[in-house]
Scaffold this motif. Sequence first.
Motif, PDB file in Angstrom:
ATOM      1  N   LEU A  34       0.823  -1.208   0.000  1.00 26.46           N
ATOM      2  CA  LEU A  34       0.000   0.000   0.000  1.00 26.46           C
ATOM      3  C   LEU A  34       0.856   1.257   0.000  1.00 26.46           C
ATOM      4  O   LEU A  34       0.606   2.197  -0.747  1.00 26.46           O
ATOM      5  CB  LEU A  34      -0.931   0.009   1.217  1.00 26.46           C
ATOM      6  CG  LEU A  34      -1.633   1.339   1.515  1.00 26.46           C
ATOM      7  CD1 LEU A  34      -2.710   1.611   0.463  1.00 26.46           C
ATOM      8  CD2 LEU A  34      -2.207   1.344   2.905  1.00 26.46           C
ATOM      9  N   LEU A  35       1.884   1.289   0.843  1.00 26.89           N
ATOM     10  CA  LEU A  35       2.677   2.498   1.041  1.00 26.89           C
ATOM     11  C   LEU A  35       3.796   2.699   0.032  1.00 26.89           C
ATOM     12  O   LEU A  35       4.293   3.809  -0.116  1.00 26.89           O
ATOM     13  CB  LEU A  35       3.255   2.512   2.458  1.00 26.89           C
ATOM     14  CG  LEU A  35       2.228   2.593   3.576  1.00 26.89           C
ATOM     15  CD1 LEU A  35       2.908   2.457   4.929  1.00 26.89           C
ATOM     16  CD2 LEU A  35       1.435   3.885   3.505  1.00 26.89           C
ATOM     17  N   ARG A  39      -1.112   3.397  -6.785  1.00 30.16           N
ATOM     18  CA  ARG A  39      -2.264   2.632  -7.261  1.00 30.16           C
ATOM     19  C   ARG A  39      -2.227   2.528  -8.784  1.00 30.16           C
ATOM     20  O   ARG A  39      -2.030   3.496  -9.485  1.00 30.16           O
ATOM     21  CB  ARG A  39      -3.572   3.264  -6.814  1.00 30.16           C
ATOM     22  CG  ARG A  39      -4.775   2.406  -7.186  1.00 30.16           C
ATOM     23  CD  ARG A  39      -6.040   2.872  -6.553  1.00 30.16           C
ATOM     24  NE  ARG A  39      -5.953   2.657  -5.108  1.00 30.16           N
ATOM     25  CZ  ARG A  39      -6.509   3.462  -4.210  1.00 30.16           C
ATOM     26  NH1 ARG A  39      -7.173   4.525  -4.587  1.00 30.16           N
ATOM     27  NH2 ARG A  39      -6.392   3.203  -2.930  1.00 30.16           N
ATOM     28  N   HIS A  50      -1.384   3.235  -3.210  1.00 34.18           N
ATOM     29  CA  HIS A  50      -1.904   4.495  -2.685  1.00 34.18           C
ATOM     30  C   HIS A  50      -2.028   5.536  -3.795  1.00 34.18           C
ATOM     31  O   HIS A  50      -1.415   5.405  -4.856  1.00 34.18           O
ATOM     32  CB  HIS A  50      -0.987   5.026  -1.585  1.00 34.18           C
ATOM     33  CG  HIS A  50       0.368   5.399  -2.109  1.00 34.18           C
ATOM     34  ND1 HIS A  50       1.391   4.488  -2.234  1.00 34.18           N
ATOM     35  CD2 HIS A  50       0.861   6.570  -2.561  1.00 34.18           C
ATOM     36  CE1 HIS A  50       2.451   5.093  -2.738  1.00 34.18           C
ATOM     37  NE2 HIS A  50       2.159   6.349  -2.954  1.00 34.18           N
ATOM     38  N   LYS A  51      -2.801   6.545  -3.513  1.00 35.69           N
ATOM     39  CA  LYS A  51      -2.871   7.697  -4.414  1.00 35.69           C
ATOM     40  C   LYS A  51      -1.628   8.544  -4.160  1.00 35.69           C
ATOM     41  O   LYS A  51      -1.220   8.713  -3.006  1.00 35.69           O
ATOM     42  CB  LYS A  51      -4.133   8.516  -4.137  1.00 35.69           C
ATOM     43  CG  LYS A  51      -5.403   7.777  -4.439  1.00 35.69           C
ATOM     44  CD  LYS A  51      -6.605   8.616  -4.074  1.00 35.69           C
ATOM     45  CE  LYS A  51      -7.871   7.816  -4.264  1.00 35.69           C
ATOM     46  NZ  LYS A  51      -9.050   8.515  -3.752  1.00 35.69           N
ATOM     47  N   SER A  54      -0.658  11.111  -0.913  1.00 32.45           N
ATOM     48  CA  SER A  54      -1.776  11.003   0.027  1.00 32.45           C
ATOM     49  C   SER A  54      -1.336  11.143   1.485  1.00 32.45           C
ATOM     50  O   SER A  54      -2.155  11.399   2.357  1.00 32.45           O
ATOM     51  CB  SER A  54      -2.520   9.681  -0.174  1.00 32.45           C
ATOM     52  OG  SER A  54      -1.652   8.576  -0.058  1.00 32.45           O
ATOM     53  N   VAL A  69      -5.474   6.149   5.948  1.00 34.52           N
ATOM     54  CA  VAL A  69      -5.192   5.510   4.660  1.00 34.52           C
ATOM     55  C   VAL A  69      -4.935   4.018   4.847  1.00 34.52           C
ATOM     56  O   VAL A  69      -5.471   3.175   4.124  1.00 34.52           O
ATOM     57  CB  VAL A  69      -3.986   6.197   3.962  1.00 34.52           C
ATOM     58  CG1 VAL A  69      -3.483   5.381   2.782  1.00 34.52           C
ATOM     59  CG2 VAL A  69      -4.364   7.596   3.512  1.00 34.52           C
ATOM     60  N   TYR A 112       7.356   4.839   3.068  1.00 32.42           N
ATOM     61  CA  TYR A 112       6.299   5.386   2.224  1.00 32.42           C
ATOM     62  C   TYR A 112       6.927   6.012   0.992  1.00 32.42           C
ATOM     63  O   TYR A 112       7.805   6.864   1.104  1.00 32.42           O
ATOM     64  CB  TYR A 112       5.480   6.432   2.989  1.00 32.42           C
ATOM     65  CG  TYR A 112       4.510   7.184   2.121  1.00 32.42           C
ATOM     66  CD1 TYR A 112       3.405   6.551   1.577  1.00 32.42           C
ATOM     67  CD2 TYR A 112       4.698   8.529   1.843  1.00 32.42           C
ATOM     68  CE1 TYR A 112       2.505   7.234   0.779  1.00 32.42           C
ATOM     69  CE2 TYR A 112       3.805   9.229   1.046  1.00 32.42           C
ATOM     70  CZ  TYR A 112       2.713   8.576   0.520  1.00 32.42           C
ATOM     71  OH  TYR A 112       1.820   9.262  -0.278  1.00 32.42           O
TER      72      TYR A 112
END
Length: 114
Positions: A34-35, A39, A50-51, A54, A69, A112
């Motif tokens: 995710l981090l 996406r 993720h966007k 974000s 998130v 991230y």
Amino acid sequence: MDIRIENGDIQILNYSYPDMISGFDEIIQRIKILLTVTRGSFAYDRTLGHKPNSINADSANGKSTAESVINEALMDTEVYVKVNDIFTDNGVTKLNITVSDGYREQTTEVEYNG
């Protein structure tokens, strides 16, 4: 259960079967994906990631935004993630998180890539 991914590639055991993970290892892998992945760019599942931008480590509400998130991405699990700290180290944003299922906890650090 999920297949272990390291350095962007699935891990294969000596006898040609994929290395499977579950429990906290699986959840932490989901959080790392995710981090670190934008996406739509993850080859194995374009819905993950993720966007862009974000999460902002320098923002006053960076920790709570990161927590939201992450927990939104884990809504289908019985797991809650608390972001203990978010900081930048040599240009890399890192999060210190605690993953909890209500019975056990595990604290780890993830990067991230915003």
